[in-house]
Design an enzyme around this catalytic site. Structure first.
Site, PDB file in Angstrom:
ATOM      1  N   GLY A 221      -9.200   4.691   3.114  1.00  0.00           N
ATOM      2  CA  GLY A 221      -8.998   5.429   1.879  1.00  0.00           C
ATOM      3  C   GLY A 221      -8.696   6.885   2.164  1.00  0.00           C
ATOM      4  O   GLY A 221      -8.563   7.692   1.253  1.00  0.00           O
ATOM      5  N   GLU A 262     -11.783   2.146   9.101  1.00  0.00           N
ATOM      6  CA  GLU A 262     -10.538   1.410   9.379  1.00  0.00           C
ATOM      7  C   GLU A 262      -9.331   2.163   8.846  1.00  0.00           C
ATOM      8  O   GLU A 262      -8.678   1.722   7.909  1.00  0.00           O
ATOM      9  CB  GLU A 262     -10.585   0.049   8.684  1.00  0.00           C
ATOM     10  CG  GLU A 262     -11.784  -0.775   9.011  1.00  0.00           C
ATOM     11  CD  GLU A 262     -12.024  -1.863   7.993  1.00  0.00           C
ATOM     12  OE1 GLU A 262     -12.833  -2.759   8.285  1.00  0.00           O
ATOM     13  OE2 GLU A 262     -11.433  -1.829   6.903  1.00  0.00           O
ATOM     14  N   PRO A 263      -9.017   3.298   9.431  1.00  0.00           N
ATOM     15  CA  PRO A 263      -7.896   4.076   8.920  1.00  0.00           C
ATOM     16  C   PRO A 263      -6.552   3.450   9.309  1.00  0.00           C
ATOM     17  O   PRO A 263      -6.391   2.962  10.432  1.00  0.00           O
ATOM     18  CB  PRO A 263      -8.063   5.418   9.639  1.00  0.00           C
ATOM     19  CG  PRO A 263      -8.729   5.060  10.935  1.00  0.00           C
ATOM     20  CD  PRO A 263      -9.649   3.919  10.613  1.00  0.00           C
ATOM     21  N   GLY A 264      -5.627   3.434   8.387  1.00  0.00           N
ATOM     22  CA  GLY A 264      -4.260   2.998   8.677  1.00  0.00           C
ATOM     23  C   GLY A 264      -3.343   4.188   8.485  1.00  0.00           C
ATOM     24  O   GLY A 264      -2.910   4.859   9.426  1.00  0.00           O
ATOM     25  N   ARG A 301       7.743   1.774  -0.715  1.00  0.00           N
ATOM     26  CA  ARG A 301       6.632   2.482  -1.365  1.00  0.00           C
ATOM     27  C   ARG A 301       7.029   3.271  -2.618  1.00  0.00           C
ATOM     28  O   ARG A 301       6.291   3.273  -3.601  1.00  0.00           O
ATOM     29  CB  ARG A 301       5.906   3.398  -0.365  1.00  0.00           C
ATOM     30  CG  ARG A 301       5.288   2.644   0.809  1.00  0.00           C
ATOM     31  CD  ARG A 301       4.398   3.522   1.671  1.00  0.00           C
ATOM     32  NE  ARG A 301       3.133   3.816   1.030  1.00  0.00           N
ATOM     33  CZ  ARG A 301       2.841   4.931   0.413  1.00  0.00           C
ATOM     34  NH1 ARG A 301       3.712   5.911   0.372  1.00  0.00           N
ATOM     35  NH2 ARG A 301       1.678   5.093  -0.164  1.00  0.00           N
ATOM     36  N   TYR A 305       4.750   1.698  -5.430  1.00  0.00           N
ATOM     37  CA  TYR A 305       3.578   2.523  -5.778  1.00  0.00           C
ATOM     38  C   TYR A 305       3.948   3.824  -6.460  1.00  0.00           C
ATOM     39  O   TYR A 305       3.087   4.694  -6.597  1.00  0.00           O
ATOM     40  CB  TYR A 305       2.807   2.918  -4.513  1.00  0.00           C
ATOM     41  CG  TYR A 305       2.361   1.812  -3.602  1.00  0.00           C
ATOM     42  CD1 TYR A 305       1.480   0.821  -4.053  1.00  0.00           C
ATOM     43  CD2 TYR A 305       2.755   1.775  -2.274  1.00  0.00           C
ATOM     44  CE1 TYR A 305       1.030  -0.170  -3.199  1.00  0.00           C
ATOM     45  CE2 TYR A 305       2.309   0.782  -1.410  1.00  0.00           C
ATOM     46  CZ  TYR A 305       1.454  -0.187  -1.876  1.00  0.00           C
ATOM     47  OH  TYR A 305       1.008  -1.150  -1.019  1.00  0.00           O
ATOM     48  N   CYS A 331      21.087  -3.736  -4.381  1.00  0.00           N
ATOM     49  CA  CYS A 331      21.416  -4.017  -5.781  1.00  0.00           C
ATOM     50  C   CYS A 331      20.145  -4.155  -6.613  1.00  0.00           C
ATOM     51  O   CYS A 331      19.762  -5.244  -7.052  1.00  0.00           O
ATOM     52  CB  CYS A 331      22.312  -5.243  -5.878  1.00  0.00           C
ATOM     53  SG  CYS A 331      23.967  -4.832  -5.311  1.00  0.00           S
ATOM     54  N   GLU A 332      19.478  -3.064  -6.742  1.00  0.00           N
ATOM     55  CA  GLU A 332      18.272  -2.844  -7.528  1.00  0.00           C
ATOM     56  C   GLU A 332      18.255  -1.344  -7.750  1.00  0.00           C
ATOM     57  O   GLU A 332      18.942  -0.623  -7.028  1.00  0.00           O
ATOM     58  CB  GLU A 332      16.998  -3.183  -6.731  1.00  0.00           C
ATOM     59  CG  GLU A 332      16.746  -4.638  -6.458  1.00  0.00           C
ATOM     60  CD  GLU A 332      16.295  -5.420  -7.667  1.00  0.00           C
ATOM     61  OE1 GLU A 332      15.760  -4.811  -8.623  1.00  0.00           O
ATOM     62  OE2 GLU A 332      16.488  -6.647  -7.655  1.00  0.00           O
TER      63      GLU A 332
HETATM   64  C1  PLP Z   1      -5.244  -1.673   4.239  1.00  0.00           C
HETATM   65  C2  PLP Z   1      -6.632  -1.647   4.730  1.00  0.00           C
HETATM   66  C3  PLP Z   1      -7.109  -0.521   5.390  1.00  0.00           C
HETATM   67  C4  PLP Z   1      -6.281   0.716   5.635  1.00  0.00           C
HETATM   68  O1  PLP Z   1      -5.983   1.458   4.496  1.00  0.00           O
HETATM   69  P1  PLP Z   1      -5.197   2.856   4.631  1.00  0.00           P
HETATM   70  O2  PLP Z   1      -5.079   3.368   3.265  1.00  0.00           O
HETATM   71  O3  PLP Z   1      -3.868   2.578   5.259  1.00  0.00           O
HETATM   72  O4  PLP Z   1      -5.984   3.737   5.524  1.00  0.00           O
HETATM   73  C5  PLP Z   1      -8.408  -0.580   5.879  1.00  0.00           C
HETATM   74  N1  PLP Z   1      -9.191  -1.663   5.698  1.00  0.00           N
HETATM   75  C6  PLP Z   1      -8.753  -2.764   5.051  1.00  0.00           C
HETATM   76  C7  PLP Z   1      -9.656  -3.940   4.896  1.00  0.00           C
HETATM   77  C8  PLP Z   1      -7.465  -2.781   4.536  1.00  0.00           C
HETATM   78  O5  PLP Z   1      -7.045  -3.870   3.881  1.00  0.00           O
END
Ligand code: PLP
Length: 405
Positions: A221, A262-264, A301, A305, A331-332
Protein backbone atom coordinates in the site's frame (compact mmCIF):
# COMPACT_ATOMS: atom_id res chain seq x y z
CA UNK A 1 18.74 9.57 -6.48
CA UNK A 2 19.78 10.56 -10.00
CA UNK A 3 17.27 9.74 -12.71
CA UNK A 4 18.21 8.35 -16.12
CA UNK A 5 19.00 11.22 -18.49
CA UNK A 6 17.19 11.87 -21.80
CA UNK A 7 20.48 10.97 -23.52
CA UNK A 8 20.59 7.55 -21.82
CA UNK A 9 16.93 6.91 -22.60
CA UNK A 10 17.25 7.98 -26.23
CA UNK A 11 20.25 5.67 -26.55
CA UNK A 12 18.14 2.74 -25.31
CA UNK A 13 15.43 3.50 -27.82
CA UNK A 14 17.91 4.00 -30.64
CA UNK A 15 19.61 0.71 -29.89
CA UNK A 16 16.59 -1.45 -29.07
CA UNK A 17 13.65 0.24 -30.80
CA UNK A 18 10.36 1.91 -29.92
CA UNK A 19 8.12 1.35 -28.11
CA UNK A 20 10.30 0.04 -25.32
CA UNK A 21 10.30 -0.37 -21.54
CA UNK A 22 13.47 0.86 -19.83
CA UNK A 23 14.23 0.06 -16.18
CA UNK A 24 16.83 1.69 -13.97
CA UNK A 25 18.45 -0.96 -11.78
CA UNK A 26 19.97 1.42 -9.22
CA UNK A 27 16.58 3.02 -8.63
CA UNK A 28 15.18 -0.37 -7.59
CA UNK A 29 18.05 -0.82 -5.12
CA UNK A 30 17.58 2.70 -3.77
CA UNK A 31 13.86 2.15 -3.12
CA UNK A 32 14.50 -1.17 -1.42
CA UNK A 33 17.06 0.31 0.97
CA UNK A 34 14.87 3.33 1.66
CA UNK A 35 11.97 1.15 2.72
CA UNK A 36 14.07 -1.26 4.70
CA UNK A 37 15.89 1.54 6.55
CA UNK A 38 12.63 3.20 7.55
CA UNK A 39 12.10 0.51 10.19
CA UNK A 40 14.29 0.80 13.22
CA UNK A 41 14.90 -1.75 15.94
CA UNK A 42 12.51 -4.32 14.46
CA UNK A 43 13.27 -7.45 12.48
CA UNK A 44 11.82 -6.36 9.13
CA UNK A 45 11.66 -8.58 6.03
CA UNK A 46 10.52 -7.48 2.58
CA UNK A 47 8.83 -9.83 0.13
CA UNK A 48 8.72 -8.08 -3.23
CA UNK A 49 5.27 -8.38 -4.85
CA UNK A 50 6.43 -9.83 -8.15
CA UNK A 51 3.15 -9.24 -9.97
CA UNK A 52 4.31 -5.62 -10.42
CA UNK A 53 7.22 -6.65 -12.68
CA UNK A 54 8.56 -10.17 -12.95
CA UNK A 55 11.41 -10.21 -15.46
CA UNK A 56 13.99 -12.74 -14.20
CA UNK A 57 16.79 -10.13 -14.20
CA UNK A 58 14.75 -7.73 -12.09
CA UNK A 59 13.97 -10.57 -9.69
CA UNK A 60 17.68 -11.37 -9.41
CA UNK A 61 18.59 -7.77 -8.58
CA UNK A 62 15.93 -7.84 -5.89
CA UNK A 63 17.08 -11.22 -4.59
CA UNK A 64 20.65 -9.92 -4.18
CA UNK A 65 19.28 -7.20 -1.92
CA UNK A 66 18.10 -9.91 0.47
CA UNK A 67 14.41 -9.69 -0.38
CA UNK A 68 11.93 -12.53 -0.55
CA UNK A 69 9.00 -12.70 -2.95
CA UNK A 70 5.26 -12.37 -2.73
CA UNK A 71 3.64 -14.59 -5.37
CA UNK A 72 -0.08 -14.59 -6.09
CA UNK A 73 -0.25 -17.59 -8.42
CA UNK A 74 1.49 -20.92 -8.78
CA UNK A 75 2.96 -19.65 -12.03
CA UNK A 76 4.58 -16.76 -10.18
CA UNK A 77 5.93 -19.26 -7.63
CA UNK A 78 7.58 -21.16 -10.48
CA UNK A 79 9.06 -17.94 -11.91
CA UNK A 80 10.43 -17.06 -8.48
CA UNK A 81 12.07 -20.48 -8.06
CA UNK A 82 13.50 -20.20 -11.58
CA UNK A 83 15.02 -16.82 -10.67
CA UNK A 84 16.90 -18.55 -7.84
CA UNK A 85 14.79 -17.81 -4.77
CA UNK A 86 14.59 -20.57 -2.17
CA UNK A 87 11.11 -21.92 -1.63
CA UNK A 88 11.11 -20.63 1.95
CA UNK A 89 11.73 -17.08 0.68
CA UNK A 90 8.48 -17.12 -1.28
CA UNK A 91 5.18 -16.17 0.28
CA UNK A 92 2.30 -17.57 -1.77
CA UNK A 93 -0.84 -15.45 -1.36
CA UNK A 94 -3.48 -16.77 -3.75
CA UNK A 95 -7.10 -15.74 -3.97
CA UNK A 96 -9.89 -18.00 -5.20
CA UNK A 97 -7.57 -20.72 -6.47
CA UNK A 98 -8.37 -24.42 -6.31
CA UNK A 99 -7.16 -26.50 -3.37
CA UNK A 100 -5.12 -28.49 -5.91
CA UNK A 101 -3.02 -25.39 -6.58
CA UNK A 102 -2.42 -24.90 -2.87
CA UNK A 103 -1.31 -28.54 -2.58
CA UNK A 104 1.16 -27.95 -5.39
CA UNK A 105 2.56 -24.93 -3.51
CA UNK A 106 2.89 -26.97 -0.31
CA UNK A 107 4.78 -29.66 -2.25
CA UNK A 108 7.15 -26.97 -3.54
CA UNK A 109 7.78 -25.85 0.04
CA UNK A 110 6.73 -22.20 -0.18
CA UNK A 111 5.09 -20.25 2.63
CA UNK A 112 1.32 -20.56 2.41
CA UNK A 113 -1.07 -17.69 3.03
CA UNK A 114 -4.75 -18.63 3.26
CA UNK A 115 -7.55 -16.15 2.68
CA UNK A 116 -10.71 -18.22 2.90
CA UNK A 117 -12.26 -20.24 5.76
CA UNK A 118 -13.30 -23.10 3.49
CA UNK A 119 -9.73 -23.45 2.22
CA UNK A 120 -8.40 -23.22 5.79
CA UNK A 121 -10.68 -26.12 6.72
CA UNK A 122 -9.50 -28.20 3.75
CA UNK A 123 -5.89 -27.29 4.59
CA UNK A 124 -6.32 -28.43 8.19
CA UNK A 125 -8.04 -31.62 7.09
CA UNK A 126 -5.21 -32.43 4.66
CA UNK A 127 -2.16 -31.39 6.69
CA UNK A 128 -3.22 -31.09 10.35
CA UNK A 129 -0.29 -29.54 12.20
CA UNK A 130 2.38 -30.81 9.80
CA UNK A 131 2.44 -27.77 7.47
CA UNK A 132 2.32 -24.26 8.92
CA UNK A 133 0.26 -21.53 7.28
CA UNK A 134 -0.33 -17.83 7.51
CA UNK A 135 -3.87 -16.42 7.56
CA UNK A 136 -4.88 -13.37 5.52
CA UNK A 137 -7.32 -11.14 7.38
CA UNK A 138 -9.41 -8.26 6.17
CA UNK A 139 -9.55 -5.51 8.81
CA UNK A 140 -12.10 -3.54 6.74
CA UNK A 141 -10.23 -0.30 6.72
CA UNK A 142 -10.60 1.83 3.63
CA UNK A 143 -7.27 2.62 2.09
CA UNK A 144 -8.60 5.33 -0.21
CA UNK A 145 -7.93 5.61 -3.91
CA UNK A 146 -9.77 3.96 -6.78
CA UNK A 147 -12.25 1.23 -5.81
CA UNK A 148 -10.36 -1.37 -7.87
CA UNK A 149 -7.33 -0.95 -5.66
CA UNK A 150 -8.96 -0.75 -2.23
CA UNK A 151 -9.14 -4.31 -1.07
CA UNK A 152 -9.80 -3.88 2.64
CA UNK A 153 -13.43 -2.77 2.57
CA UNK A 154 -16.41 -4.83 3.71
CA UNK A 155 -17.42 -6.38 0.37
CA UNK A 156 -13.89 -7.13 -0.81
CA UNK A 157 -13.17 -10.67 -2.01
CA UNK A 158 -9.76 -10.59 -0.31
CA UNK A 159 -8.94 -11.99 3.11
CA UNK A 160 -11.03 -13.41 5.92
CA UNK A 161 -13.12 -10.85 7.74
CA UNK A 162 -11.77 -9.79 11.10
CA UNK A 163 -15.36 -10.33 12.32
CA UNK A 164 -15.01 -14.06 11.61
CA UNK A 165 -12.12 -14.69 14.01
CA UNK A 166 -14.11 -17.04 16.26
CA UNK A 167 -14.90 -19.20 13.26
CA UNK A 168 -11.24 -19.12 12.20
CA UNK A 169 -10.14 -20.17 15.69
CA UNK A 170 -12.61 -23.07 15.71
CA UNK A 171 -11.21 -24.38 12.42
CA UNK A 172 -7.63 -23.92 13.66
CA UNK A 173 -8.38 -25.77 16.93
CA UNK A 174 -10.28 -28.59 15.22
CA UNK A 175 -7.34 -29.46 12.98
CA UNK A 176 -4.57 -28.22 15.32
CA UNK A 177 -3.29 -26.03 12.47
CA UNK A 178 0.10 -24.39 13.07
CA UNK A 179 -0.58 -20.73 12.27
CA UNK A 180 2.83 -19.10 11.79
CA UNK A 181 1.74 -15.66 10.62
CA UNK A 182 -1.10 -13.20 10.20
CA UNK A 183 -1.39 -11.06 7.10
CA UNK A 184 -3.29 -8.07 5.83
CA UNK A 185 -3.00 -6.18 2.57
CA UNK A 186 -5.47 -3.37 2.65
CA UNK A 187 -5.11 -1.88 -0.80
CA UNK A 188 -2.67 -0.13 -3.00
CA UNK A 189 -2.83 3.42 -1.66
CA UNK A 190 -2.03 4.12 1.96
CA UNK A 191 -2.08 7.85 2.33
CA UNK A 192 -1.15 8.26 5.94
CA UNK A 193 0.27 6.42 8.89
CA UNK A 194 -3.01 6.55 10.81
CA UNK A 195 -4.86 4.31 8.34
CA UNK A 196 -2.04 1.83 8.41
CA UNK A 197 -1.86 1.84 12.20
CA UNK A 198 -5.60 1.34 12.59
CA UNK A 199 -5.32 -1.84 10.54
CA UNK A 200 -2.23 -2.87 12.48
CA UNK A 201 -3.96 -2.48 15.85
CA UNK A 202 -6.77 -4.77 14.69
CA UNK A 203 -4.26 -7.35 13.53
CA UNK A 204 -2.36 -7.16 16.85
CA UNK A 205 -5.59 -7.80 18.72
CA UNK A 206 -6.46 -10.73 16.46
CA UNK A 207 -2.98 -12.19 16.98
CA UNK A 208 -3.22 -12.77 20.73
CA UNK A 209 -4.96 -16.19 20.69
CA UNK A 210 -2.42 -17.62 18.19
CA UNK A 211 0.52 -18.86 20.22
CA UNK A 212 2.93 -20.00 17.50
CA UNK A 213 3.27 -16.88 15.36
CA UNK A 214 6.63 -16.13 13.81
CA UNK A 215 5.72 -13.08 11.74
CA UNK A 216 3.11 -10.43 11.04
CA UNK A 217 2.75 -9.39 7.40
CA UNK A 218 1.34 -5.95 6.64
CA UNK A 219 1.18 -6.35 2.87
CA UNK A 220 1.78 -3.17 0.97
CA UNK A 221 0.00 0.00 0.00
CA UNK A 222 3.06 2.23 -0.12
CA UNK A 223 2.20 5.00 -2.52
CA UNK A 224 4.71 6.62 -4.85
CA UNK A 225 4.38 9.98 -6.59
CA UNK A 226 3.04 9.92 -10.13
CA UNK A 227 3.03 13.68 -10.54
CA UNK A 228 4.42 16.67 -8.70
CA UNK A 229 2.23 17.55 -5.74
CA UNK A 230 0.94 13.96 -5.30
CA UNK A 231 0.53 12.81 -1.75
CA UNK A 232 3.06 10.04 -1.30
CA UNK A 233 3.59 7.65 1.56
CA UNK A 234 5.94 9.29 4.02
CA UNK A 235 7.89 6.11 4.46
CA UNK A 236 10.16 7.41 7.20
CA UNK A 237 7.16 8.61 9.25
CA UNK A 238 5.20 5.40 8.76
CA UNK A 239 8.29 3.32 9.43
CA UNK A 240 9.02 5.08 12.72
CA UNK A 241 5.41 4.81 13.94
CA UNK A 242 4.97 1.19 12.97
CA UNK A 243 8.31 0.24 14.52
CA UNK A 244 7.16 1.64 17.86
CA UNK A 245 3.71 0.01 17.64
CA UNK A 246 5.23 -3.31 16.62
CA UNK A 247 7.80 -3.31 19.42
CA UNK A 248 4.98 -2.68 21.92
CA UNK A 249 2.96 -5.48 20.41
CA UNK A 250 5.87 -7.94 20.60
CA UNK A 251 6.24 -7.14 24.31
CA UNK A 252 2.54 -7.77 24.89
CA UNK A 253 2.66 -10.96 22.81
CA UNK A 254 5.71 -12.16 24.72
CA UNK A 255 7.97 -12.91 21.74
CA UNK A 256 9.94 -10.95 19.14
CA UNK A 257 8.19 -11.60 15.84
CA UNK A 258 9.38 -10.62 12.38
CA UNK A 259 7.64 -7.76 10.61
CA UNK A 260 6.97 -8.41 6.93
CA UNK A 261 5.93 -6.18 4.03
CA UNK A 262 5.17 -6.92 0.40
CA UNK A 263 5.96 -3.81 -1.60
CA UNK A 264 5.50 -3.93 -5.37
CA UNK A 265 4.91 -0.45 -6.72
CA UNK A 266 7.19 1.21 -4.18
CA UNK A 267 10.16 -0.87 -5.33
CA UNK A 268 9.81 -0.75 -9.12
CA UNK A 269 7.32 1.91 -10.27
CA UNK A 270 9.70 4.83 -10.59
CA UNK A 271 12.47 2.70 -12.07
CA UNK A 272 10.53 2.19 -15.29
CA UNK A 273 9.80 4.32 -18.35
CA UNK A 274 7.81 3.43 -21.43
CA UNK A 275 9.35 5.16 -24.44
CA UNK A 276 7.01 5.65 -27.39
CA UNK A 277 7.17 7.45 -30.72
CA UNK A 278 4.81 10.22 -31.76
CA UNK A 279 3.37 8.80 -34.99
CA UNK A 280 1.01 11.65 -35.80
CA UNK A 281 -0.04 15.06 -34.59
CA UNK A 282 -3.77 15.38 -35.20
CA UNK A 283 -5.44 18.73 -34.77
CA UNK A 284 -9.22 18.74 -34.41
CA UNK A 285 -11.45 21.74 -33.79
CA UNK A 286 -10.98 21.37 -30.03
CA UNK A 287 -7.88 19.32 -29.30
CA UNK A 288 -4.38 18.61 -30.47
CA UNK A 289 -3.75 14.88 -30.25
CA UNK A 290 -0.40 13.17 -30.22
CA UNK A 291 -0.98 9.65 -31.53
CA UNK A 292 1.76 7.28 -30.37
CA UNK A 293 2.89 3.78 -31.33
CA UNK A 294 1.59 2.29 -28.07
CA UNK A 295 -1.57 2.38 -25.99
CA UNK A 296 -3.62 0.48 -23.46
CA UNK A 297 -1.98 -2.74 -24.62
CA UNK A 298 1.32 -1.57 -23.09
CA UNK A 299 0.09 0.63 -20.27
CA UNK A 300 -3.46 0.03 -19.10
CA UNK A 301 -3.32 1.88 -15.78
CA UNK A 302 -4.64 5.22 -17.11
CA UNK A 303 -7.77 3.48 -18.45
CA UNK A 304 -8.15 0.88 -15.69
CA UNK A 305 -7.50 3.07 -12.63
CA UNK A 306 -7.63 6.61 -14.00
CA UNK A 307 -3.94 6.66 -13.16
CA UNK A 308 -1.87 9.70 -14.03
CA UNK A 309 1.44 8.94 -15.75
CA UNK A 310 3.68 11.90 -16.42
CA UNK A 311 4.72 12.33 -20.05
CA UNK A 312 7.88 14.11 -21.24
CA UNK A 313 9.17 14.88 -24.71
CA UNK A 314 12.76 13.69 -24.45
CA UNK A 315 13.48 14.50 -28.11
CA UNK A 316 12.66 18.18 -27.65
CA UNK A 317 12.92 18.98 -23.93
CA UNK A 318 13.44 22.70 -24.47
CA UNK A 319 10.62 23.12 -27.01
CA UNK A 320 7.80 25.57 -26.30
CA UNK A 321 5.21 23.84 -24.08
CA UNK A 322 1.85 23.23 -25.76
CA UNK A 323 -1.32 21.48 -24.70
CA UNK A 324 -1.80 17.93 -25.99
CA UNK A 325 -3.86 14.84 -25.41
CA UNK A 326 -1.60 11.84 -25.82
CA UNK A 327 -3.50 8.86 -27.22
CA UNK A 328 -2.63 5.32 -28.25
CA UNK A 329 -3.09 3.50 -31.55
CA UNK A 330 -5.56 0.92 -30.21
CA UNK A 331 -9.17 0.90 -31.43
CA UNK A 332 -10.47 2.00 -28.05
CA UNK A 333 -10.35 5.36 -26.37
CA UNK A 334 -6.92 4.76 -24.93
CA UNK A 335 -5.91 8.18 -23.70
CA UNK A 336 -2.55 8.05 -21.97
CA UNK A 337 -2.70 11.69 -20.90
CA UNK A 338 -5.40 14.38 -21.18
CA UNK A 339 -4.57 18.05 -21.74
CA UNK A 340 -0.89 17.84 -20.93
CA UNK A 341 1.60 20.68 -21.17
CA UNK A 342 4.42 19.10 -23.15
CA UNK A 343 7.31 20.76 -25.01
CA UNK A 344 6.30 20.94 -28.65
CA UNK A 345 5.86 17.45 -30.07
CA UNK A 346 6.87 16.78 -33.67
CA UNK A 347 6.06 13.60 -35.55
CA UNK A 348 8.90 11.16 -34.83
CA UNK A 349 9.73 12.52 -31.37
CA UNK A 350 10.27 10.05 -28.53
CA UNK A 351 8.01 10.55 -25.52
CA UNK A 352 8.80 9.17 -22.10
CA UNK A 353 5.87 7.88 -20.04
CA UNK A 354 6.99 7.70 -16.43
CA UNK A 355 6.24 5.27 -13.58
CA UNK A 356 6.10 2.38 -16.02
CA UNK A 357 8.02 -0.04 -13.82
CA UNK A 358 5.03 -1.42 -11.93
CA UNK A 359 1.94 -2.94 -13.57
CA UNK A 360 2.95 -1.79 -17.04
CA UNK A 361 4.64 -4.71 -18.80
CA UNK A 362 3.04 -7.14 -16.34
CA UNK A 363 -0.47 -6.00 -17.37
CA UNK A 364 0.31 -5.74 -21.09
CA UNK A 365 -1.66 -7.70 -23.66
CA UNK A 366 -2.04 -8.44 -27.37
CA UNK A 367 -5.30 -6.61 -28.05
CA UNK A 368 -5.62 -5.55 -31.71
CA UNK A 369 -2.97 -8.23 -32.40
CA UNK A 370 -0.35 -5.74 -31.27
CA UNK A 371 2.98 -7.03 -29.99
CA UNK A 372 4.60 -6.48 -26.63
CA UNK A 373 7.71 -4.28 -26.70
CA UNK A 374 11.19 -5.27 -25.58
CA UNK A 375 12.40 -4.60 -22.03
CA UNK A 376 15.78 -3.01 -21.37
CA UNK A 377 17.65 -2.70 -18.09
CA UNK A 378 20.05 0.16 -17.46
CA UNK A 379 22.35 -1.02 -14.68
CA UNK A 380 25.88 -0.01 -13.66
CA UNK A 381 26.18 2.22 -16.70
CA UNK A 382 25.25 -0.48 -19.21
CA UNK A 383 22.16 -1.22 -21.23
CA UNK A 384 20.99 -4.84 -21.25
CA UNK A 385 18.25 -6.22 -23.41
CA UNK A 386 16.28 -8.34 -20.89
CA UNK A 387 13.35 -9.33 -23.10
CA UNK A 388 13.04 -9.36 -26.87
CA UNK A 389 10.12 -7.64 -28.49
CA UNK A 390 7.39 -10.07 -29.50
CA UNK A 391 6.93 -11.13 -33.09
CA UNK A 392 3.75 -12.15 -34.86
CA UNK A 393 4.93 -15.75 -34.45
CA UNK A 394 4.62 -15.37 -30.64
CA UNK A 395 0.94 -14.54 -30.80
CA UNK A 396 -0.04 -17.29 -33.21
CA UNK A 397 2.12 -20.11 -31.91
CA UNK A 398 -0.66 -21.75 -29.87
CA UNK A 399 -3.33 -21.32 -32.48
CA UNK A 400 -4.43 -24.50 -34.23
CA UNK A 401 -5.54 -24.40 -37.85
CA UNK A 402 -8.28 -26.94 -38.39
CA UNK A 403 -7.72 -28.65 -41.73
CA UNK A 404 -10.58 -28.16 -44.19
CA UNK A 405 -12.05 -25.03 -42.60
C1 PLP B 1 -0.48 -6.51 -5.24
C2 PLP B 1 -0.09 -6.97 -3.89
C3 PLP B 1 0.93 -6.33 -3.21
C4 PLP B 1 1.70 -5.16 -3.77
O1 PLP B 1 0.97 -3.98 -3.87
P1 PLP B 1 1.69 -2.62 -4.35
O2 PLP B 1 0.65 -1.59 -4.31
O3 PLP B 1 2.23 -2.85 -5.73
O4 PLP B 1 2.82 -2.36 -3.43
C5 PLP B 1 1.29 -6.85 -1.97
N1 PLP B 1 0.65 -7.90 -1.43
C6 PLP B 1 -0.36 -8.54 -2.07
C7 PLP B 1 -1.02 -9.71 -1.42
C8 PLP B 1 -0.77 -8.08 -3.31
O5 PLP B 1 -1.78 -8.70 -3.93
Amino acid sequence: MKDLTPTQLLKASKEFGSPIYVYHGERIEFQYHRLKNAFNGVNVHLHYAMKALNNVNILRIIKKLGSGLDAVSIEEVHLGLRAGFEANQIMYTPNCVSFEEIKEAVALGVIINIDNISILDQFGHEYGNTVPCCIRLNPHIMAGGHSNISVGHIDSKFGISIHQMRHVQRVVETHKIHVNGLHMHTGSDILDAEVFLRGAELLFEAAMPFKDLEFMDFGSGFKVGYKTGDIVTDIEEIGAKISVAFTDFCKAYGKDLALWFEPGKFIVSESGSLLVTANVIKTTTSTVFVGVNSGQNHLIRPMFYDAYHHIENISNPSGTPRLYSVVGYICETDTLGYDRQIPEVREGDILRIKNAGAYAFSMSNNYNARLRPAEVLCYKGELHLIRKAETLEDIIKNEIEVIGL
